[in-house]
Design a protein around this motif. Structure first.
Motif, short mmCIF file in Angstrom:
data_model
loop_
_atom_site.label_atom_id
_atom_site.label_comp_id
_atom_site.label_asym_id
_atom_site.label_seq_id
_atom_site.Cartn_x
_atom_site.Cartn_y
_atom_site.Cartn_z
N GLN A 6 0.92 -0.83 -0.14
CA GLN A 6 -0.36 0.21 -0.35
C GLN A 6 1.19 1.40 0.02
OE1 GLN A 6 -3.30 -1.21 3.27
NE2 GLN A 6 -3.27 0.36 2.58
N CYS A 23 -2.85 0.41 -3.41
CA CYS A 23 -2.88 -0.56 -3.20
C CYS A 23 -2.59 -1.97 -4.50
CB CYS A 23 -3.91 -1.64 -2.74
SG CYS A 23 -3.62 -3.07 -2.26
N TYR A 85 -6.48 3.04 6.75
CA TYR A 85 -7.57 2.00 5.43
C TYR A 85 -6.14 0.97 5.18
CZ TYR A 85 -10.47 6.15 5.77
OH TYR A 85 -11.49 6.44 6.96
N ILE A 86 -6.73 0.25 5.57
CA ILE A 86 -6.17 -1.09 5.13
C ILE A 86 -6.08 -2.25 3.83
CG2 ILE A 86 -5.34 -3.87 6.03
CD1 ILE A 86 -5.78 -2.65 8.52
N CYS A 87 -5.69 -2.72 3.07
CA CYS A 87 -6.17 -3.03 1.47
C CYS A 87 -5.99 -5.01 1.40
CB CYS A 87 -5.15 -2.80 0.56
SG CYS A 87 -5.31 -3.89 -0.81
N PHE A 99 -2.90 -9.18 4.13
CA PHE A 99 -3.24 -7.47 4.61
C PHE A 99 -2.06 -6.94 3.58
CE2 PHE A 99 -7.06 -8.65 6.74
CZ PHE A 99 -7.07 -8.98 7.17
N THR A 101 0.06 -3.21 4.82
CA THR A 101 0.35 -2.88 6.04
C THR A 101 -0.74 -1.44 6.62
OG1 THR A 101 1.99 -1.73 5.05
CG2 THR A 101 2.88 -4.06 6.05
N GLY A 102 -1.63 -0.80 5.99
CA GLY A 102 -2.47 -0.04 6.35
C GLY A 102 -1.98 1.17 6.10
N GLN B 37 -2.66 -9.17 15.22
CA GLN B 37 -2.22 -7.96 14.67
C GLN B 37 -1.84 -7.49 15.63
OE1 GLN B 37 -5.18 -4.92 14.08
NE2 GLN B 37 -3.99 -3.62 12.40
N GLY B 42 0.63 -5.45 9.98
CA GLY B 42 -0.73 -5.79 9.34
C GLY B 42 -1.33 -7.17 10.20
#
Lengths: 109, 114
Positions: A6, A23, A85-87, A99, A101-102, B37, B42
């Motif tokens: 991301q 992303c 916000y996470i992809c 995931f 890392t945001g 987490q 993440g």
């Protein structure tokens, strides 16, 4: 290298600005999710995408399967949009989320 | 707001103790996945339960174990707690075990090991 990357990692915006979070992923996927996490809190699912574009209020999410890329846009940003916000992706094989890392977003009044 | 609830919300345990975390699934969902987490990172996949059977496991030691009940709620058990087990534990409820289905997350359980 993570399967999901991301950018940016951190983002500060003035209230009202248009925001884009990107992303990229390197594996074949069945779906991509955009998630929102407030400090110390759990995760809220914003969108699930397998193609095209989705819109919900001021949030828009797009995905380009060929380029393995998705974007989350926030129009007319507001301080309450401040969150991570996470992809996350579901791979074609397997049964778990992978995931990013945001992106930590702060919207200043 | 989702129907996925986790309990407790916060927990403090001593190193070496055992802990049980609970997750109720969204109505109609038969799959629950657990994630750890750590601060600033993440979520990492622990394992998934589908129709009361373990259906995939991440890179976690056997002292992390789980259970799913006939109503599809789930428990995560951690034995012999270590300081590094301090984290936010998230569960996700979904319609099925594969990808491409919408998932709902709980608010998480914040575990602190001292």
């Amino acid at each position: 290298k993570n399967e999901v990357e991301q950018s940016p990692q951190n983002l500060t915006a003035q209230e009202g600005e248009f925001i884009t979070i990107n992303c990229s992923y390197s594996v074949g996927i069945s779906a991509l999710h955009w998630l929102q996490q407030h400090p110390g809190g759990g995760i809220v699912s914003l969108f699930m995408l397998s193609s095209g574009k989705k819109k919900h209020g001021r949030l828009i999410a797009t995905i380009n399967i060929q380029e393995k890329h998705s974007s989350l846009h926030i129009t007319a940003s507001h301080p309450r949009d401040s969150a991570v916000y996470i992809c996350a992706v579901n791979r074609i094989t397997g049964n778990q989320f992978y995931f990013g890392t945001g992106t930590s977003l702060t919207v200043i009044p | 707001e989702t129907g996925v609830t986790q309990s407790p919300t916060h927990l403090i345990k001593t190193r070496g103790q055992q802990v049980t975390l609970r997750c109720s699934s969204q109505s109609g969902h038969n799959t629950v996945s657990w994630y750890q987490q750590a601060l600033g990172q993440g979520p990492q996949f622990i394992f998934q339960y589908y129709r009361e059977e373990e259906n995939g496991r991440g890179n976690f030691p056997p002292r992390f174990s789980g259970l799913q009940f006939p109503n599809y709620s789930s428990e995560l058990n951690v034995n012999a707690l270590e300081l590094d087990d301090s984290a936010l534990y998230l569960c996700a409820s979904s319609l099925g075990p594969g990808g491409g289905t919408e998932a709902f997350f709980g608010q998480g359980t914040r575990l602190t090991v001292v």
